[in-house]
Each structure stands twice: as structure tokens, then as C-alpha cells.
Design a protein around this motif. Sequence first.
Motif, PDB file in Angstrom:
ATOM      1  N   VAL A 173     -19.883  -9.379   0.014  1.00  0.00           N
ATOM      2  CA  VAL A 173     -20.232  -8.480  -1.086  1.00  0.00           C
ATOM      3  C   VAL A 173     -20.940  -7.237  -0.543  1.00  0.00           C
ATOM      4  O   VAL A 173     -20.628  -6.098  -0.919  1.00  0.00           O
ATOM      5  CB  VAL A 173     -21.130  -9.197  -2.116  1.00  0.00           C
ATOM      6  CG1 VAL A 173     -21.582  -8.236  -3.205  1.00  0.00           C
ATOM      7  CG2 VAL A 173     -20.399 -10.380  -2.734  1.00  0.00           C
ATOM      8  N   VAL A 174     -21.883  -7.445   0.357  1.00  0.00           N
ATOM      9  CA  VAL A 174     -22.635  -6.331   0.943  1.00  0.00           C
ATOM     10  C   VAL A 174     -21.704  -5.407   1.727  1.00  0.00           C
ATOM     11  O   VAL A 174     -21.755  -4.183   1.595  1.00  0.00           O
ATOM     12  CB  VAL A 174     -23.754  -6.859   1.860  1.00  0.00           C
ATOM     13  CG1 VAL A 174     -24.471  -5.699   2.549  1.00  0.00           C
ATOM     14  CG2 VAL A 174     -24.751  -7.688   1.052  1.00  0.00           C
ATOM     15  N   GLN A 175     -20.816  -6.001   2.532  1.00  0.00           N
ATOM     16  CA  GLN A 175     -19.891  -5.201   3.330  1.00  0.00           C
ATOM     17  C   GLN A 175     -18.877  -4.470   2.452  1.00  0.00           C
ATOM     18  O   GLN A 175     -18.390  -3.390   2.812  1.00  0.00           O
ATOM     19  CB  GLN A 175     -19.171  -6.081   4.352  1.00  0.00           C
ATOM     20  CG  GLN A 175     -20.086  -6.636   5.436  1.00  0.00           C
ATOM     21  CD  GLN A 175     -20.869  -5.543   6.149  1.00  0.00           C
ATOM     22  OE1 GLN A 175     -20.328  -4.494   6.521  1.00  0.00           O
ATOM     23  NE2 GLN A 175     -22.160  -5.780   6.343  1.00  0.00           N
ATOM     24  N   SER A 176     -18.557  -5.049   1.295  1.00  0.00           N
ATOM     25  CA  SER A 176     -17.623  -4.384   0.382  1.00  0.00           C
ATOM     26  C   SER A 176     -18.202  -3.071  -0.129  1.00  0.00           C
ATOM     27  O   SER A 176     -17.486  -2.083  -0.296  1.00  0.00           O
ATOM     28  CB  SER A 176     -17.294  -5.305  -0.807  1.00  0.00           C
ATOM     29  OG  SER A 176     -16.550  -6.427  -0.371  1.00  0.00           O
ATOM     30  N   VAL A 177     -19.517  -3.049  -0.376  1.00  0.00           N
ATOM     31  CA  VAL A 177     -20.170  -1.816  -0.810  1.00  0.00           C
ATOM     32  C   VAL A 177     -20.105  -0.764   0.299  1.00  0.00           C
ATOM     33  O   VAL A 177     -19.896   0.425   0.048  1.00  0.00           O
ATOM     34  CB  VAL A 177     -21.635  -2.083  -1.213  1.00  0.00           C
ATOM     35  CG1 VAL A 177     -22.382  -0.782  -1.474  1.00  0.00           C
ATOM     36  CG2 VAL A 177     -21.687  -2.968  -2.446  1.00  0.00           C
ATOM     37  N   LYS A 178     -20.249  -1.201   1.538  1.00  0.00           N
ATOM     38  CA  LYS A 178     -20.287  -0.264   2.661  1.00  0.00           C
ATOM     39  C   LYS A 178     -18.908   0.197   3.119  1.00  0.00           C
ATOM     40  O   LYS A 178     -18.760   1.292   3.653  1.00  0.00           O
ATOM     41  CB  LYS A 178     -21.023  -0.913   3.839  1.00  0.00           C
ATOM     42  CG  LYS A 178     -22.497  -1.181   3.580  1.00  0.00           C
ATOM     43  CD  LYS A 178     -23.151  -1.769   4.814  1.00  0.00           C
ATOM     44  CE  LYS A 178     -24.649  -1.958   4.619  1.00  0.00           C
ATOM     45  NZ  LYS A 178     -25.309  -2.486   5.831  1.00  0.00           N
ATOM     46  N   GLN A 179     -17.894  -0.650   2.921  1.00  0.00           N
ATOM     47  CA  GLN A 179     -16.594  -0.364   3.512  1.00  0.00           C
ATOM     48  C   GLN A 179     -15.472  -0.128   2.506  1.00  0.00           C
ATOM     49  O   GLN A 179     -14.424   0.378   2.885  1.00  0.00           O
ATOM     50  CB  GLN A 179     -16.186  -1.512   4.441  1.00  0.00           C
ATOM     51  CG  GLN A 179     -17.139  -1.732   5.600  1.00  0.00           C
ATOM     52  CD  GLN A 179     -16.786  -2.939   6.438  1.00  0.00           C
ATOM     53  OE1 GLN A 179     -15.745  -3.562   6.248  1.00  0.00           O
ATOM     54  NE2 GLN A 179     -17.661  -3.298   7.368  1.00  0.00           N
ATOM     55  N   HIS A 180     -15.677  -0.508   1.251  1.00  0.00           N
ATOM     56  CA  HIS A 180     -14.576  -0.436   0.294  1.00  0.00           C
ATOM     57  C   HIS A 180     -14.849   0.525  -0.865  1.00  0.00           C
ATOM     58  O   HIS A 180     -14.169   0.463  -1.880  1.00  0.00           O
ATOM     59  CB  HIS A 180     -14.242  -1.829  -0.236  1.00  0.00           C
ATOM     60  CG  HIS A 180     -13.652  -2.730   0.811  1.00  0.00           C
ATOM     61  ND1 HIS A 180     -12.312  -2.752   1.112  1.00  0.00           N
ATOM     62  CD2 HIS A 180     -14.237  -3.612   1.664  1.00  0.00           C
ATOM     63  CE1 HIS A 180     -12.079  -3.614   2.079  1.00  0.00           C
ATOM     64  NE2 HIS A 180     -13.232  -4.149   2.432  1.00  0.00           N
ATOM     65  N   PHE A 181     -15.842   1.398  -0.690  1.00  0.00           N
ATOM     66  CA  PHE A 181     -16.077   2.480  -1.648  1.00  0.00           C
ATOM     67  C   PHE A 181     -15.659   3.786  -1.001  1.00  0.00           C
ATOM     68  O   PHE A 181     -16.099   4.096   0.110  1.00  0.00           O
ATOM     69  CB  PHE A 181     -17.549   2.567  -2.052  1.00  0.00           C
ATOM     70  CG  PHE A 181     -17.918   1.698  -3.218  1.00  0.00           C
ATOM     71  CD1 PHE A 181     -17.878   2.190  -4.512  1.00  0.00           C
ATOM     72  CD2 PHE A 181     -18.316   0.380  -3.019  1.00  0.00           C
ATOM     73  CE1 PHE A 181     -18.219   1.399  -5.587  1.00  0.00           C
ATOM     74  CE2 PHE A 181     -18.658  -0.423  -4.091  1.00  0.00           C
ATOM     75  CZ  PHE A 181     -18.613   0.081  -5.382  1.00  0.00           C
ATOM     76  N   TYR A 182     -14.829   4.547  -1.681  1.00  0.00           N
ATOM     77  CA  TYR A 182     -14.543   5.911  -1.248  1.00  0.00           C
ATOM     78  C   TYR A 182     -15.208   6.833  -2.266  1.00  0.00           C
ATOM     79  O   TYR A 182     -14.716   7.013  -3.378  1.00  0.00           O
ATOM     80  CB  TYR A 182     -13.044   6.182  -1.165  1.00  0.00           C
ATOM     81  CG  TYR A 182     -12.735   7.530  -0.548  1.00  0.00           C
ATOM     82  CD1 TYR A 182     -12.904   7.728   0.826  1.00  0.00           C
ATOM     83  CD2 TYR A 182     -12.334   8.613  -1.326  1.00  0.00           C
ATOM     84  CE1 TYR A 182     -12.650   8.963   1.406  1.00  0.00           C
ATOM     85  CE2 TYR A 182     -12.090   9.849  -0.754  1.00  0.00           C
ATOM     86  CZ  TYR A 182     -12.246  10.023   0.610  1.00  0.00           C
ATOM     87  OH  TYR A 182     -12.014  11.249   1.180  1.00  0.00           O
TER      88      TYR A 182
END
Length: 309
Positions: free
Chosen positions: A242-251
Amino acid sequence: MLAKQYNHDFNEKTTKEKEMSREDLKFLEIMEHSAVLQEGRYCLKLPYKNKEVCLPNNFAVAKQRIQGLRRKFLNNKHLHQEYAGYMNTLINKNYAEQVPQQQLHGERGKVWYIPHHGVHHPRKGSLCVVFDCGATFQGASLNSELLRGPNLTSSLLGVLRFRSEVVAFMGDIQAMFHQGKVAEEDRDFLRFLWWPDGDITQDLREYRMTVHLFGAVSSPSCASYALRKTADDNQSEFVDDVVQSVKQHFYVDDCLKSAATEEEAIQMIKDLTALCHFGKVDKQQSYCVAGHQRGAKGQGPEGVGFGPR
């Protein structure tokens, strides 16, 4: 030329990242030392190039611009209604506030007025009020005093790889730049003129933004920093994915992600919404579409839609 364009648009690094410039490091230092939570939102200072900012008094220019806007309102009642509705929303949501009477004069060199104008969205047709932070007076502007900051946005090419699993979903952060508050001592640099309730028969009043706004060169990096800090400060409350999704999957303000099953996708949407809420980042909508072969939402098990949530 084509290769250069692709490298510019899809600049995912395969080699060692370049070192940050001194200005980028200075920007991050300002963010790290000023970031505090206020009423559940991160409050950040404006990242000035020089610590002692001194701007000329451009009140006359701002007044001239808004008088021109008033003439447009007199000739176009629909524009007046749309504009007043937008500005009233800013004020009602506490994105802007009226300058207290005892603070109207302000400190010499520490007050700046931002002209504004309306722009209609080409597809949606709705009106958006744009604050002209690049407007100059006596050779000075707000944008010329601000650090742009490093590019903290995830690689577009990396985000577009989101369909690696069966169930794909997307989300959007509502008014992303407005989710971060501006330190109170900097708000007088974000003053603007407006009428109470949009009533142009009344005298003009002085307002100021309380949040980072669209139009300032520093706002994209400030917003991305606040989003990433939300993830870092609350990583103990959520699983790493979840944390990595915020960092890597937001443009910027758009989230694109996929999961192996519908249940995992629904849980991820709930967790991302909860994580963003820790920094008062409002996720506006989340949709989930299942299936690589059939992308139509709502068509059986391979096209199941979830949302808006």
C-alpha cells in the motif's frame, strides 16, 4: 528528434540517477524543516530562493485587473455566476480566507497580490479560476522568487505498466494542490482581491490563500512531497504494498494499480483511501475494472466495475 521526444516524455531511468541540484536540495531542506500537521493536513512553507524575500506593492495592478473582470461580469451574467460559485467554494472550504482587519497593512515587502482570471475546461466545460503567479510588477513576480523543486512524480512509463495483474483500478485526488496548507507567515504573499459572496455592488475585500495553489511553480513538488510524506509517516499502519503504491503508482494526482483478484483490489482501494486520509488527501473517486481480454465495465466476471467509492 523522435528519440529525444520519447526520452523526454518517458524518462524512466535505467542508469544511476543524477544527483540533485543545489536548488533541489534546498527545496527538500525547506520542506523537511517546515512540514507539520495542522488540523490533519500537512502545512509547508513556500520554498523561497532567498530567505529574505522583498516584493514591491503591486496592489494597483491587481485592482486594475479585477476591475476589468468586473466589466466582463456586467456583460456576462452566466460567467459571473460561475466565477462567484468557484470563489465561494474556495472560501467555504477554507482554501482561502479574508485578511483580518488588523493585518491589512502587512509588513513592507512581505505582501503580494495575485491577479486571477477564469478558464473554461475544453472537455468538461466547467470554469476554473487561475491565479497568475507569473504576473510581474517592476520586474518581480511570485514565481521568480520560488524554487521549482525536484521532480517527485513517478515515471509515467512505470505507472502505465499498471495492468500487470487481472484487476485494474484507478483513482483521483481531488484538488491535489489544495490539500497542502501554506505556513501562516507566508500567506500574505498569496493575497487576492474579491467581493464578499461575489457581489460586485459591494466594496472589494482582501483575501489570501491558505493552501498551495495551481499556478505557483513550486506547487507540484510541494503536493508530491506531502503525498509521499503521508505514506512515509504512516507506513507502520499499512502493508508495504500500500505504501509503495502511493510512491510508485501515482502520476501527479492519478492512481493506476492492479491486483490479482477483485477482493484484493477492493481492499487495496480501501487501504489507499485510508492512507490518504491520514494526510487529509481526499481521494475523489476509485474505479475497478477486471479482465485483460474484456475491458468493458459491468460485463460479467471479466468486466466488473466498482465505484465511485
